[in-house]
Design an enzyme around this catalytic site. Structure first.
Site, PDB file in Angstrom:
ATOM      1  N   LYS A 128     -43.033  19.763  15.626  1.00 15.82           N
ATOM      2  CA  LYS A 128     -43.037  18.647  14.678  1.00 15.82           C
ATOM      3  C   LYS A 128     -43.141  19.210  13.271  1.00 15.82           C
ATOM      4  CE  LYS A 128     -42.887  14.082  14.949  1.00 15.82           C
ATOM      5  NZ  LYS A 128     -42.061  13.301  15.890  1.00 15.82           N
ATOM      6  N   ASP A 168     -37.876  11.384  11.593  1.00 19.11           N
ATOM      7  CA  ASP A 168     -39.071  10.638  11.964  1.00 19.11           C
ATOM      8  C   ASP A 168     -39.318   9.669  10.811  1.00 19.11           C
ATOM      9  OD1 ASP A 168     -41.314  10.593  14.068  1.00 19.11           O
ATOM     10  OD2 ASP A 168     -42.482  10.751  12.235  1.00 19.11           O
TER      11      ASP A 168
END
Length: 449
Positions: A128, A168
């Site tokens: 991430k 995201d």
């Protein structure tokens, strides 16, 4: 409470090494509390130090991002990338641009991504990244300059066989385009290093819809198998109004549900006649406006400042699709009091531990994020496959594969819950199923001294 001595020891070590990182500690604790039966059945995991290794990122990268705003002033943000686990494939996980981004948030998201990616059945590890840069209110030029500076450093650490980021919160097609263009200039290669790309330059059909559609496919399968029911005739509340929320709303309606509320960071709208999704798309996707504008075109609707009140609207199904920890214990009690029977998560970790306790104590069908919102990364994985094959599948082909992946995730989680002695507890089942695949790969690949 973590009863198993091995797991408790692992968590104590995580607390000591990561003081104050509340989001990361919350995510780790939730997983460890679910793995007692698994670790007792598989002593080889303790013998090989699997958990000690799994809670420590393989690599954590933090860097400065300097860029120039439209006024000619130099701005400085922090950039992050955590490469958490590559036991089953290259690191895979989104990039988040939001003022709340810090080391704890990135590590929590990366840790969750390891299990989520494992559940998809695709060969993807967990990672991430992102920055505390806030794209709201910025011009296209400012966003482009930030993305180019961000990618200049990030490009040193990623690649199609190493780490493949996606979008995201705060990172949509525009941002992916700017980042991909900079990567291509720096590396002089056209590869599938990012997913969520434009359809004309390597993107996949159904990627925009994937997380929201996948959430509803999982929920529908869980309803049918565990309750003998479906979305048909159900009242649904969806928090958020980004991609996940919009396409969860669309698919829930297609499956027969009536979505009556949506929100953004300022407040929520309640429309008893059913959300006009075309209007929401016009506001959020075309005008980049606020959800409060919805009531101007819908006299049946009302707008309320603040987000928490959305969970006071009576519903059969709640789909939290906004952000982490948006439902606390009190909100969960209110949902139950007003008749909610199903909570499936479109955002990452939107329910606090107290909220989850309320769900489980009251027989709510609870679908945890690492299982229910895996549709986005699943189609990202399918985009990677298409890039490698130099092919583009139709929307129907991708959507069909997505639906099968989400159905399989439900059944894998449900079957694992039975094996752990807690049939129907999909949180335990998802954690166990995702963990075992990664743990076995780690044992097989040995320990690097």
């Amino acid at each position: 409470m973590i009863k198993n001595a091995y797991l408790a020891g692992v968590y104590a070590g995580v607390e000591k090494r990561n003081p104050g990182e509340k989001e990361f500690l919350q995510a780790v604790r939730e997983v460890l509390e679910s793995l007692e039966a698994v670790c007792e059945k598989h002593p080889e995991y303790e013998a090989n130090g699997v958990l000690e290794r799994m809670v420590e990122p393989e690599r954590f990268i933090q860097f400065r991002v300097s860029w120039v705003d439209d006024a000619g002033k130099v701005q400085v943000n922090r950039g992050f990338r955590v490469q958490f686990n590559s036991a089953i494939g290259p690191y895979k996980g989104g990039l988040r641009l939001h003022p709340s981004v810090n080391a704890s948030v990135i590590k929590f998201l990366g840790f969750e991504q390891v299990f989520k990616n494992s559940l998809t059945g695709l060969p993807m590890g967990g990672g991430k990244g992102g920055s505390d840069f806030d794209p709201k209110g910025k011009s296209d030029g400012e966003i482009m300059r930030f993305c180019q500076s961000f990618m200049t450093e990030l490009s040193k650490h990623i690649g199609q066989f190493t780490d493949v980021p996606a979008g995201d919160i705060g990172v949509g097609a525009r941002e992916i385009g700017y980042m991909y263009g900079q990567y291509k200039r720096l590396r002089n290669e056209f590869t599938g290093v990012l997913t969520g790309k434009g359809l004309k330059w390597g993107g996949s059909l159904a990627r925009t819809e994937a997380t929201g559609f996948g959430l509803c496919y999982f929920t529908q399968e869980a309803l049918q198998c565990m309750r003998g029911e479906s979305f048909a005739g159900k009242t649904v509340v969806v928090s958020g109004s980004g991609n996940v929320a919009i396409y969860a709303c669309q698919k829930a309606a297609e499956l027969g549900g009536k979505v009556v509320a949506m929100s953004d960071s300022n407040g929520f709208v309640h429309d008893p006649e059913g959300i006009d999704l075309a209007l929401v798309k016009q506001i959020k996707e075309v005008r980049r406006g606020r959800i409060s504008e919805y009531v101007k075109g819908r006299p049946s609707a009302s707008y309320t400042e603040g987000c928490a009140g959305i969970w006071g609207i009576p519903c059969d199904i709640a789909l939290p699709c906004a952000t982490q920890n948006e439902i606390n214990g009190e909100s969960a009690k209110l949902l139950v009091k007003n008749g909610c029977k199903v909570v499936c998560e479109g955002a990452n970790m939107p329910s606090t531990p107290e909220a989850i306790e309320v769900y489980l104590a009251n027989g709510v069908l609870y679908g945890p994020a690492k299982a229910t919102n895996a549709g986005g990364v699943a189609v990202s994985g399918l985009e990677m496959s298409q890039n490698s094959l130099r092919l583009a599948w139709t929307f129907e082909e991708v959507d069909g594969r997505l639906k099968e992946i989400m159905k399989n995730i439900f059944h894998n989680a449900y079957n694992a819950s039975k094996e752990c002695g807690v049939e129907g507890n999909l949180m335990v089942g998802a954690n166990a199923a995702g963990f075992i695949k990664v743990a076995d790969a780690m044992v097989a690949q040995g320990i690097a001294y």
